[in-house]
Design an enzyme around this catalytic site. Structure first.
Site, short mmCIF file in Angstrom:
data_model
loop_
_atom_site.label_atom_id
_atom_site.label_comp_id
_atom_site.label_asym_id
_atom_site.label_seq_id
_atom_site.Cartn_x
_atom_site.Cartn_y
_atom_site.Cartn_z
N ARG A 104 0.83 -1.28 0.11
CA ARG A 104 -0.03 0.09 0.08
C ARG A 104 1.02 1.33 0.00
NH1 ARG A 104 -2.80 -0.32 5.72
NH2 ARG A 104 -4.32 0.65 4.92
N TYR A 170 -5.20 2.38 15.87
CA TYR A 170 -3.77 2.42 16.10
C TYR A 170 -3.00 1.29 15.12
CZ TYR A 170 1.11 2.90 17.40
OH TYR A 170 2.45 2.94 17.55
N ASP A 235 -16.19 -7.32 26.55
CA ASP A 235 -16.61 -6.29 27.92
C ASP A 235 -17.45 -5.18 27.69
OD1 ASP A 235 -14.85 -8.16 29.35
OD2 ASP A 235 -12.99 -7.09 29.12
N ALA A 261 -12.98 -6.23 11.61
CA ALA A 261 -13.96 -4.91 11.12
C ALA A 261 -15.13 -4.86 12.39
CB ALA A 261 -14.66 -5.15 9.78
N ASP A 264 -15.03 -1.45 13.38
CA ASP A 264 -15.35 -0.47 12.30
C ASP A 264 -16.98 -0.55 12.12
OD1 ASP A 264 -12.71 -0.47 11.84
OD2 ASP A 264 -12.90 -1.95 9.89
P1 ADP Z 1 -11.61 -3.79 17.50
O1 ADP Z 1 -12.13 -4.68 16.38
O2 ADP Z 1 -11.49 -2.50 16.92
O3 ADP Z 1 -10.15 -4.26 17.88
P2 ADP Z 1 -13.08 -4.61 19.83
O4 ADP Z 1 -12.25 -5.84 19.86
O5 ADP Z 1 -13.02 -3.88 21.15
O6 ADP Z 1 -12.35 -3.44 18.56
O7 ADP Z 1 -14.53 -4.86 19.20
C1 ADP Z 1 -15.20 -3.90 19.05
C2 ADP Z 1 -16.62 -4.32 19.17
O8 ADP Z 1 -16.98 -5.56 18.74
C3 ADP Z 1 -17.02 -4.22 20.78
O9 ADP Z 1 -17.22 -3.17 21.54
C4 ADP Z 1 -18.00 -5.60 20.62
O10 ADP Z 1 -19.34 -4.68 20.29
C5 ADP Z 1 -17.81 -6.42 19.62
N1 ADP Z 1 -17.06 -7.69 20.12
C6 ADP Z 1 -15.92 -7.75 19.93
N2 ADP Z 1 -15.55 -9.10 20.50
C7 ADP Z 1 -17.08 -9.79 20.87
C8 ADP Z 1 -17.21 -10.99 21.48
N3 ADP Z 1 -16.72 -11.95 21.88
N4 ADP Z 1 -18.63 -10.99 21.75
C9 ADP Z 1 -19.54 -10.11 21.47
N5 ADP Z 1 -19.01 -8.92 20.83
C10 ADP Z 1 -17.85 -8.57 20.56
#
Ligand code: ADP
Length: 317
Positions: A104, A170, A235, A261, A264
């Site tokens: 990219r 990030y 959580d 995603a 996102d």
């Molecule tokens: P990112 O994908 O940006 O790393 P997170 O891991 O915090 O962000 O997850 C984003 C959102 O995805 C969480 O706030 C929740 O709504 C959902 N999510 C992620 N993992 C789980 C899970 N094991 N069970 C249910 N929802 C989840």
């Protein structure tokens, strides 16, 4: 006119699709954090636009066509005769770990905001949008000079009454140093109305002495962010408005297939809900619903009918 314009880079994605004799097969699709979010926003009924720079090649045309099929406004997308979209490949290692390989560095999206004349047109376009959405990845893929130009555009937009939503997303390898990323993040957060942050990313970017949430709250206390939303995987989502803190429980998904995603998609549903008049708590519940669906499927953007049907069936806490 668009209620929200999402700014960033969409790439060509090559994902594992089995094998045929000695050939590894790949499925070609398109993805990128700002793209994943805007497609979902449009699916949820928000009048949305995508702002990026593409090439003049067949895949750039295909990206524009897909956005149009999703009813995303493409009026602000510009084309470069000298560049093409970035590309990334997902490689499944024998131990089951997924590895992401990127091409990219020379992508057309890197040229976004480099040119003053194009920026004038973008500024006029932004002025018609209620909200702008961007992420730390949008900031990371441009040169320092282009980032300064984007910041100037954002300041002008904000001074005119526009609202800004930002996800820090990030990705260390996209930045020359963590300090650079910190500076860029703070510059945008200083004019952000709605921050959609992932606590893991906050810790990765800023380090932690043991309580990343209170450290982040202290860091941003001086800024005038109306609403900060901390995503924390399975959580509780934590929403901070000034001194008030609200927790919204997440219904844990056990059969997680692919977390690509999740953040996102959460952002899209959160924003859609807020823009369509929902409260922050309702928005977080909707965000959890959408993210809970996407992590049970492979890929950042899944087929629209599958997404909408599964989302309707998915009950939140
Ligand atoms: P990112 O994908 O940006 O790393 P997170 O891991 O915090 O962000 O997850 C984003 C959102 O995805 C969480 O706030 C929740 O709504 C959902 N999510 C992620 N993992 C789980 C899970 N094991 N069970 C249910 N929802 C989840």
């Amino acid at each position: 006119m668009p209620q929200i314009a999402s700014i960033g880079e969409v790439m060509i994605e090559l994902a594992p699709a089995g094998s045929d004799a000695d050939k590894e097969l790949k499925a070609l699709s398109f993805a990128g954090d700002s793209y994943n979010t805007v497609v979902t926003l449009a699916r949820l009924g928000v009048n949305s636009a995508y702002v990026t720079r593409l090439g003049e090649d067949a895949y750039s045309n295909e990206i524009v066509q897909r956005l149009r099929n999703e009813e995303v406004d493409t009026g602000a997308i510009t084309r470069s005769a000298s560049a093409m979209p970035g590309l990334y490949m997902i490689h499944n290692a024998p131990d089951g770990e997924r590895e992401f390989l990127y091409w990219r560095d020379q992508s057309a999206a890197r040229q976004l905001f480099e040119d003053d004349q194009r920026n004038q047109a973008l500024s006029a376009y932004f002025a018609q949008c209620e909200w702008l959405y961007l992420s730390g990845i949008s900031l990371a893929v441009m040169s320092d000079e282009a980032r300064e130009k984007l910041l100037a555009l954002l300041h002008a937009y904000k001074a005119n009454g526009g609202k800004i939503a930002f996800d820090s997303n990030y990705r260390p390898r996209l930045w020359a140093s963590a300090e650079k990323a910190q500076q860029a993040n703070m510059a945008v957060l200083a004019i952000t109305d709605l921050a959609l942050l992932t606590l893991d990313d906050e810790e990765l970017l800023w380090g932690s002495k043991g309580n990343p949430l209170s450290e982040a709250n202290t860091r941003y206390a001086e800024l005038s962010i109306d609403e900060i939303v901390y995503k924390r995987g399975a959580d509780d989502v934590i929403i901070v408005n000034g001194n008030a803190e609200t927790r919204v429980a997440v219904k844990r998904v056990e059969n997680v297939v692919d977390t690509t995603a999740a953040g996102d998609t959460f952002n899209a549903d959160y924003l859609a809900s807020r823009l369509l008049g929902g409260s922050a708590i309702e928005a977080a519940r909707e965000g959890n619903r959408c993210a809970g669906v996407i992590i049970q499927h492979r890929g950042g953007v899944i087929d629209k009918a599958t997404f909408m049907n599964h989302r309707a069936e998915f009950t939140v806490l």
